[in-house]
Design a protein around this motif. Structure first.
Motif, PDB file in Angstrom:
ATOM      1  N   GLN A  63      -7.373  12.717  -9.562  1.00  0.00           N
ATOM      2  CA  GLN A  63      -7.578  11.415 -10.206  1.00  0.00           C
ATOM      3  C   GLN A  63      -6.465  10.428  -9.885  1.00  0.00           C
ATOM      4  O   GLN A  63      -6.631   9.216 -10.060  1.00  0.00           O
ATOM      5  CB  GLN A  63      -7.701  11.583 -11.719  1.00  0.00           C
ATOM      6  N   CYS A  64      -5.330  10.933  -9.409  1.00  0.00           N
ATOM      7  CA  CYS A  64      -4.206  10.049  -9.090  1.00  0.00           C
ATOM      8  C   CYS A  64      -4.478   9.176  -7.873  1.00  0.00           C
ATOM      9  O   CYS A  64      -3.918   8.077  -7.761  1.00  0.00           O
ATOM     10  CB  CYS A  64      -2.948  10.881  -8.834  1.00  0.00           C
ATOM     11  N   HIS A  65      -5.322   9.645  -6.964  1.00  0.00           N
ATOM     12  CA  HIS A  65      -5.450   8.983  -5.661  1.00  0.00           C
ATOM     13  C   HIS A  65      -6.533   7.906  -5.692  1.00  0.00           C
ATOM     14  O   HIS A  65      -7.542   7.964  -4.980  1.00  0.00           O
ATOM     15  CB  HIS A  65      -5.713  10.034  -4.588  1.00  0.00           C
ATOM     16  N   ARG A  66      -6.258   6.883  -6.500  1.00  0.00           N
ATOM     17  CA  ARG A  66      -7.241   5.831  -6.727  1.00  0.00           C
ATOM     18  C   ARG A  66      -7.425   4.913  -5.524  1.00  0.00           C
ATOM     19  O   ARG A  66      -8.478   4.295  -5.371  1.00  0.00           O
ATOM     20  CB  ARG A  66      -6.856   5.013  -7.953  1.00  0.00           C
ATOM     21  N   THR A  67      -6.413   4.788  -4.681  1.00  0.00           N
ATOM     22  CA  THR A  67      -6.595   3.961  -3.492  1.00  0.00           C
ATOM     23  C   THR A  67      -7.536   4.608  -2.485  1.00  0.00           C
ATOM     24  O   THR A  67      -8.143   3.908  -1.673  1.00  0.00           O
ATOM     25  CB  THR A  67      -5.258   3.672  -2.786  1.00  0.00           C
TER      26      THR A  67
ATOM     27  N   GLY B 272      11.537  12.779  -1.489  1.00  0.00           N
ATOM     28  CA  GLY B 272      11.360  11.653  -0.573  1.00  0.00           C
ATOM     29  C   GLY B 272      11.608  10.327  -1.276  1.00  0.00           C
ATOM     30  O   GLY B 272      12.289  10.279  -2.293  1.00  0.00           O
ATOM     31  N   PRO B 273      11.017   9.290  -0.695  1.00  0.00           N
ATOM     32  CA  PRO B 273      10.052   9.322   0.403  1.00  0.00           C
ATOM     33  C   PRO B 273      10.738   9.404   1.771  1.00  0.00           C
ATOM     34  O   PRO B 273      11.800   8.839   1.978  1.00  0.00           O
ATOM     35  CB  PRO B 273       9.337   7.977   0.262  1.00  0.00           C
ATOM     36  N   LEU B 274      10.104  10.103   2.701  1.00  0.00           N
ATOM     37  CA  LEU B 274      10.589  10.091   4.079  1.00  0.00           C
ATOM     38  C   LEU B 274      10.137   8.824   4.802  1.00  0.00           C
ATOM     39  O   LEU B 274      10.847   8.309   5.653  1.00  0.00           O
ATOM     40  CB  LEU B 274      10.111  11.335   4.830  1.00  0.00           C
TER      41      LEU B 274
ATOM     42  N   LEU C   2       0.836  -1.199   0.000  1.00  0.00           N
ATOM     43  CA  LEU C   2       0.000   0.000   0.000  1.00  0.00           C
ATOM     44  C   LEU C   2       0.874   1.252   0.000  1.00  0.00           C
ATOM     45  O   LEU C   2       0.583   2.228  -0.707  1.00  0.00           O
ATOM     46  CB  LEU C   2      -0.927   0.002   1.219  1.00  0.00           C
ATOM     47  N   ALA C   3       1.945   1.239   0.782  1.00  0.00           N
ATOM     48  CA  ALA C   3       2.859   2.391   0.819  1.00  0.00           C
ATOM     49  C   ALA C   3       3.401   2.695  -0.573  1.00  0.00           C
ATOM     50  O   ALA C   3       3.442   3.856  -0.995  1.00  0.00           O
ATOM     51  CB  ALA C   3       4.002   2.121   1.790  1.00  0.00           C
ATOM     52  N   MET C   4       3.826   1.678  -1.301  1.00  0.00           N
ATOM     53  CA  MET C   4       4.356   1.887  -2.640  1.00  0.00           C
ATOM     54  C   MET C   4       3.285   2.449  -3.565  1.00  0.00           C
ATOM     55  O   MET C   4       3.550   3.365  -4.359  1.00  0.00           O
ATOM     56  CB  MET C   4       4.901   0.575  -3.199  1.00  0.00           C
ATOM     57  N   LYS C   5       2.087   1.915  -3.463  1.00  0.00           N
ATOM     58  CA  LYS C   5       0.998   2.396  -4.310  1.00  0.00           C
ATOM     59  C   LYS C   5       0.707   3.860  -4.040  1.00  0.00           C
ATOM     60  O   LYS C   5       0.581   4.674  -4.965  1.00  0.00           O
ATOM     61  CB  LYS C   5      -0.252   1.553  -4.048  1.00  0.00           C
ATOM     62  N   ARG C   6       0.609   4.229  -2.768  1.00  0.00           N
ATOM     63  CA  ARG C   6       0.301   5.614  -2.421  1.00  0.00           C
ATOM     64  C   ARG C   6       1.472   6.547  -2.738  1.00  0.00           C
ATOM     65  O   ARG C   6       1.273   7.713  -3.083  1.00  0.00           O
ATOM     66  CB  ARG C   6      -0.102   5.723  -0.953  1.00  0.00           C
ATOM     67  N   ARG C   7       2.674   6.035  -2.642  1.00  0.00           N
ATOM     68  CA  ARG C   7       3.837   6.839  -3.023  1.00  0.00           C
ATOM     69  C   ARG C   7       3.750   7.210  -4.494  1.00  0.00           C
ATOM     70  O   ARG C   7       3.990   8.362  -4.887  1.00  0.00           O
ATOM     71  CB  ARG C   7       5.106   6.051  -2.751  1.00  0.00           C
ATOM     72  N   MET C   8       3.391   6.235  -5.335  1.00  0.00           N
ATOM     73  CA  MET C   8       3.255   6.501  -6.761  1.00  0.00           C
ATOM     74  C   MET C   8       2.101   7.469  -7.034  1.00  0.00           C
ATOM     75  O   MET C   8       2.183   8.305  -7.939  1.00  0.00           O
ATOM     76  CB  MET C   8       3.049   5.195  -7.513  1.00  0.00           C
TER      77      MET C   8
END
Length: 263
Positions: A230-234, A111-113, A90-96
């Motif tokens: 639109q990027c924040h699909r999660t 980042g990422p921090l 999930l972290a990787m997905k939200r980072r992208m």
């Protein structure tokens, strides 16, 4: 992270169109051209926090200002509507998603921090706490900034990570000598009363006379903000993503994004 219910509560009439941008001008940089430091540094807790004031960022970019956006965490504990388990995937997905949003808003993501979603307030006085590690990592980014933007002390709606990011950034800036101290801005919701669902969620407002920095945006800036959403699909389903920016435009921003000076 944004409260999904806040966004769902906002109506979605056609967006306000401002034909001429009339931004509050930023001070000229106090640095020499050979320093690779940004004029504007934005420090937030999670990817998607930037949506609260998203149209202001392309306005600044259009002025020729370089902008760095720093997320203290990857939002690894906030699956939103994705159905994903909290953790590294999930972290990787939200980072992208954060990188995608940054591209839409014409800012550079730093980042990422990756300090851990929900951890910034834990044992904050411990030298090895997430809050103290955040402070150490932020110092070089803030050293030559002209303007810094972060959550206000309310954290938007009281989110602990938001409030801790605000406290850490404010502490660092207030300790800087006057000749190097950047202007510190907090996003301000000034159009009251808020819709009842927003007020009931605890979203804080700011007296309009304190919000002395305003950025009037254009249809192009709204389009950039919508592209970022639109990027924040999660975090949001299709229908919600489609009405985030029109809803904020109609009920929160009303033609301009407001900020207040910290001091």
């Amino acid at each position: 992270m944004l409260a999904a219910a806040m966004i769902a509560a906002l109506a979605a009439p056609p967006p306000t169109v401002t034909t001429e941008p009339v931004p509050q001008p930023l001070p000229q940089p106090r640095r020499t051209l050979d320093l690779p430091s940004p004029e504007v540094v934005v420090v937030l807790a999670h990817p998607d926090d930037e949506l609260v004031f998203a149209p202001a960022l392309p306005v600044m970019a259009r002025e020729g200002l370089s902008i760095h956006l720093i997320f203290a965490t990857d939002g690894d504990q906030g699956p939103g509507v994705s159905g994903m388990a909290p953790g590294a995937d999930l972290a990787m997905k939200r980072r992208m998603e954060g990188f995608c949003s940054g591209m839409a808003l014409r800012v550079d993501i730093v980042g990422p921090l990756a300090l851990g979603d929900g951890t910034l307030g834990l044992r904050a006085n411990d030298p090895q706490s997430a809050a103290n590690r955040l402070a150490e990592r932020l110092k070089p980014y803030l050293a030559d900034a002209v303007t810094v933007i972060t959550w206000g002390p309310d954290g938007g709606y009281g989110h602990a990570d938001h409030r801790m990011v605000s406290a850490v950034v404010t502490q660092l800036v207030q300790a800087m000598p006057a000749e190097k101290r950047p202007r510190l801005l907090y996003p301000a919701l000034i159009n009251t009363p808020l819709p009842e669902p927003l007020a009931s969620q605890g979203w804080a407002t700011t007296a309009p006379d304190l919000a002395t920095v305003r950025y009037r945006y254009t249809a192009a800036d709204l389009a950039a903000a919508n592209k970022a959403a639109q990027c924040h699909r999660t975090q949001f389903d299709d229908a919600t993503r489609a009405m985030i920016v029109p809803g904020f435009d109609a009920a929160v921003w009303k033609g301009e994004v407001a900020f207040r000076l910290a001091f």
